[in-house]
Design a protein around this motif. Sequence first.
Motif, PDB file in Angstrom:
ATOM      1  N   LEU A 147      -4.451  14.448  -2.013  1.00  0.00           N
ATOM      2  CA  LEU A 147      -4.526  13.813  -0.702  1.00  0.00           C
ATOM      3  C   LEU A 147      -5.612  12.733  -0.713  1.00  0.00           C
ATOM      4  CD1 LEU A 147      -3.792  13.577   2.293  1.00  0.00           C
ATOM      5  CD2 LEU A 147      -5.427  15.412   2.767  1.00  0.00           C
ATOM      6  N   HIS A 148      -6.751  13.061  -1.306  1.00  0.00           N
ATOM      7  CA  HIS A 148      -7.844  12.088  -1.411  1.00  0.00           C
ATOM      8  C   HIS A 148      -7.385  10.825  -2.141  1.00  0.00           C
ATOM      9  CE1 HIS A 148     -11.805  10.397  -2.269  1.00  0.00           C
ATOM     10  NE2 HIS A 148     -11.463  10.364  -3.549  1.00  0.00           N
ATOM     11  N   GLN A 149      -6.646  11.000  -3.239  1.00  0.00           N
ATOM     12  CA  GLN A 149      -6.149   9.857  -4.011  1.00  0.00           C
ATOM     13  C   GLN A 149      -5.205   8.993  -3.189  1.00  0.00           C
ATOM     14  OE1 GLN A 149      -4.416  11.592  -7.500  1.00  0.00           O
ATOM     15  NE2 GLN A 149      -6.386  12.115  -8.434  1.00  0.00           N
ATOM     16  N   ALA A 150      -4.287   9.642  -2.464  1.00  0.00           N
ATOM     17  CA  ALA A 150      -3.305   8.898  -1.665  1.00  0.00           C
ATOM     18  C   ALA A 150      -3.985   8.120  -0.543  1.00  0.00           C
ATOM     19  CB  ALA A 150      -2.259   9.847  -1.094  1.00  0.00           C
ATOM     20  N   TYR A 177      -1.547  10.507  11.263  1.00  0.00           N
ATOM     21  CA  TYR A 177      -2.091   9.156  11.061  1.00  0.00           C
ATOM     22  C   TYR A 177      -2.510   8.943   9.604  1.00  0.00           C
ATOM     23  CZ  TYR A 177      -2.354   9.185  16.176  1.00  0.00           C
ATOM     24  OH  TYR A 177      -2.044   9.260  17.508  1.00  0.00           O
ATOM     25  N   PRO A 178      -1.543   8.941   8.675  1.00  0.00           N
ATOM     26  CA  PRO A 178      -1.895   8.752   7.261  1.00  0.00           C
ATOM     27  C   PRO A 178      -2.254   7.308   6.911  1.00  0.00           C
ATOM     28  CG  PRO A 178       0.478   8.878   7.499  1.00  0.00           C
ATOM     29  CD  PRO A 178      -0.094   9.141   8.859  1.00  0.00           C
ATOM     30  N   HIS A 179      -1.967   6.373   7.831  1.00  0.00           N
ATOM     31  CA  HIS A 179      -2.265   4.950   7.613  1.00  0.00           C
ATOM     32  C   HIS A 179      -3.015   4.424   8.834  1.00  0.00           C
ATOM     33  CE1 HIS A 179      -1.684   0.654   6.863  1.00  0.00           C
ATOM     34  NE2 HIS A 179      -1.303   0.961   5.625  1.00  0.00           N
ATOM     35  N   ALA A 217     -10.276   3.171  11.966  1.00  0.00           N
ATOM     36  CA  ALA A 217      -9.031   2.424  11.717  1.00  0.00           C
ATOM     37  C   ALA A 217      -9.284   0.923  11.688  1.00  0.00           C
ATOM     38  CB  ALA A 217      -7.993   2.772  12.777  1.00  0.00           C
ATOM     39  N   HIS A 218     -10.192   0.440  12.541  1.00  0.00           N
ATOM     40  CA  HIS A 218     -10.510  -0.987  12.573  1.00  0.00           C
ATOM     41  C   HIS A 218     -11.382  -1.402  11.382  1.00  0.00           C
ATOM     42  CE1 HIS A 218      -8.548  -2.166  16.261  1.00  0.00           C
ATOM     43  NE2 HIS A 218      -9.048  -1.102  16.886  1.00  0.00           N
ATOM     44  N   LEU A 219     -12.129  -0.437  10.825  1.00  0.00           N
ATOM     45  CA  LEU A 219     -12.943  -0.728   9.641  1.00  0.00           C
ATOM     46  C   LEU A 219     -12.100  -0.795   8.366  1.00  0.00           C
ATOM     47  CD1 LEU A 219     -16.057   1.598  10.187  1.00  0.00           C
ATOM     48  CD2 LEU A 219     -16.045  -0.908  10.236  1.00  0.00           C
ATOM     49  N   ALA A 220     -10.975  -0.111   8.375  1.00  0.00           N
ATOM     50  CA  ALA A 220     -10.171   0.048   7.151  1.00  0.00           C
ATOM     51  C   ALA A 220      -9.465  -1.232   6.728  1.00  0.00           C
ATOM     52  CB  ALA A 220      -9.144   1.155   7.357  1.00  0.00           C
ATOM     53  N   TYR A 221      -9.345  -1.379   5.434  1.00  0.00           N
ATOM     54  CA  TYR A 221      -8.546  -2.469   4.860  1.00  0.00           C
ATOM     55  C   TYR A 221      -7.598  -1.827   3.844  1.00  0.00           C
ATOM     56  CZ  TYR A 221      -7.239  -7.091   3.242  1.00  0.00           C
ATOM     57  OH  TYR A 221      -6.529  -8.232   2.947  1.00  0.00           O
ATOM     58  N   PRO A 222      -6.370  -1.472   4.277  1.00  0.00           N
ATOM     59  CA  PRO A 222      -5.455  -0.727   3.411  1.00  0.00           C
ATOM     60  C   PRO A 222      -4.904  -1.556   2.259  1.00  0.00           C
ATOM     61  CG  PRO A 222      -4.354  -1.364   5.434  1.00  0.00           C
ATOM     62  CD  PRO A 222      -5.796  -1.769   5.593  1.00  0.00           C
ATOM     63  N   VAL A 223      -4.592  -0.869   1.192  1.00  0.00           N
ATOM     64  CA  VAL A 223      -3.992  -1.514   0.008  1.00  0.00           C
ATOM     65  C   VAL A 223      -2.493  -1.697   0.203  1.00  0.00           C
ATOM     66  CG1 VAL A 223      -3.576  -1.246  -2.483  1.00  0.00           C
ATOM     67  CG2 VAL A 223      -5.752  -0.503  -1.485  1.00  0.00           C
ATOM     68  N   VAL A 224      -1.885  -0.774   0.953  1.00  0.00           N
ATOM     69  CA  VAL A 224      -0.427  -0.770   1.128  1.00  0.00           C
ATOM     70  C   VAL A 224      -0.086  -0.828   2.613  1.00  0.00           C
ATOM     71  CG1 VAL A 224      -0.037   0.515  -1.009  1.00  0.00           C
ATOM     72  CG2 VAL A 224      -0.338   1.764   1.145  1.00  0.00           C
ATOM     73  N   SER A 227       4.967   1.319   5.395  1.00  0.00           N
ATOM     74  CA  SER A 227       6.277   1.716   4.862  1.00  0.00           C
ATOM     75  C   SER A 227       6.230   2.101   3.381  1.00  0.00           C
ATOM     76  CB  SER A 227       7.275   0.570   5.047  1.00  0.00           C
ATOM     77  OG  SER A 227       6.805  -0.606   4.376  1.00  0.00           O
ATOM     78  N   ASP A 228       5.081   2.003   2.745  1.00  0.00           N
ATOM     79  CA  ASP A 228       4.994   2.290   1.306  1.00  0.00           C
ATOM     80  C   ASP A 228       4.925   3.793   1.026  1.00  0.00           C
ATOM     81  OD1 ASP A 228       5.193  -0.318   0.619  1.00  0.00           O
ATOM     82  OD2 ASP A 228       3.076  -0.632   0.194  1.00  0.00           O
ATOM     83  N   ILE A 229       5.235   4.140  -0.226  1.00  0.00           N
ATOM     84  CA  ILE A 229       5.357   5.545  -0.639  1.00  0.00           C
ATOM     85  C   ILE A 229       4.033   6.308  -0.518  1.00  0.00           C
ATOM     86  CG2 ILE A 229       4.913   5.047  -3.092  1.00  0.00           C
ATOM     87  CD1 ILE A 229       7.371   7.681  -1.647  1.00  0.00           C
ATOM     88  N   GLU A 230       2.895   5.602  -0.680  1.00  0.00           N
ATOM     89  CA  GLU A 230       1.600   6.281  -0.597  1.00  0.00           C
ATOM     90  C   GLU A 230       1.378   6.941   0.762  1.00  0.00           C
ATOM     91  OE1 GLU A 230       0.877   3.096  -3.747  1.00  0.00           O
ATOM     92  OE2 GLU A 230       2.063   3.335  -1.920  1.00  0.00           O
ATOM     93  N   VAL A 231       1.958   6.359   1.805  1.00  0.00           N
ATOM     94  CA  VAL A 231       1.843   6.933   3.154  1.00  0.00           C
ATOM     95  C   VAL A 231       2.598   8.268   3.207  1.00  0.00           C
ATOM     96  CG1 VAL A 231       2.363   6.593   5.600  1.00  0.00           C
ATOM     97  CG2 VAL A 231       1.594   4.665   4.192  1.00  0.00           C
TER      98      VAL A 231
END
Length: 408
Positions: A147-150, A177-179, A217-224, A227-231
Amino acid sequence: MQVTFGIDVSKSHSTVCELIGESKNELTITNDRPGFIQLLHELAAFSKHPQIIFEATGVYSRRLQAFLEDYGYEYVILNPLKAKKEMDMGLRHNKTDKTDAYHLALIQRLYCHPVNQSESQTYKQLNALSRFYDQLTSDLVIAKNRLHQALQSTFPEIENLFSIARGKNYWQIVARYPHCDLVRKDDKKQIINWLMKLKGIAFNHAQRTTDKLIELAHLAYPVVSCSDIEVQQAQYYAQRLLNLSNKRESIITKMVKLAKTLPNHDLENLESIPGFAQTTAVRVLAELGDLRRFSNPNKINAFIGIDPGRYQSGETDSNLSITKHGNAVARKLLYRAIGQIDNAAKTNPCHIADYYESKKLSSQTKRFKKIAIASIHKLIRTIYALIINDQPYNYNVATHNQKDFSRN
């Protein structure tokens, strides 16, 4: 005439050495009904039950154990480390299944190990449930890491949502809220109302958690993207952690219910030890089994592998570190229990915590592990006394007995 059966158990077959006086007969049997019936005919050929010895090889040796118990044969079952040590002490030069079976028979002749004490089906079920619990705990650790990796690709900041240990509520929040973008899409009131449905979260708590969740959530800068599989991976492992946690709870509930059917107060007496929560108490009971089968606490030390090893050669005679020959799960449980007892002693005194703290203060080194092992010896003596005398823990009685013991 002395007859000893040494049996080397492997996955699909076992090698049997019949040591009859000074002669021997060797055969191989399959580990199934026809093979065990063949072994039964060999055993029945002797008017007096032969001595039977084999190594504990997990699930493979359990089939042999069940067969022997069903037909009323006593047996000696050795820890593989102990068997190897005894066989290596001058007996074995080549390792094959045949020589192992032969040397097992020889070391039984030499050391006369006591036969295994059979326990009731209740204790066996408790032990099986405890091992299942242990496997689920290992799965839980793996799922946490995954989970930590994802989350590193979707919403790593959510791991800062709670400062204390994460649990069911955290995993439910991650599953929803995985993303970070999913948090941004919901309005504040919607998130608060949903959080209040979780166990133990009232309005004020829900409001504070929502504010922090939105901030992260506002601090985050997601890689994906959403809709991506990591979510999906993050959601999957969050849900898996919830399922594993629920299953572990149900196993403990079943273990407690089972332990309370025993004709004694063992579980209640173990729970009376400061720092022994119900989970610790029932798992210690499951791993140690019926302590009445041991003649003294030192036998329990050997059973879990905290008895000191010994090296003797010529004029040299010295104690080594603990053998680690016994029940590793019980050893780990009791080691952790010392820490729990020490923490609980702030409000609920215990003579074991007194001993542990005094030894730490007087120690010139940081070798606290040895002090913990010494404390386990005291804990085992305490557990044994409570079970044998069928009485709950009493600090005043324990400290009084300690004083009497030290005088003697």
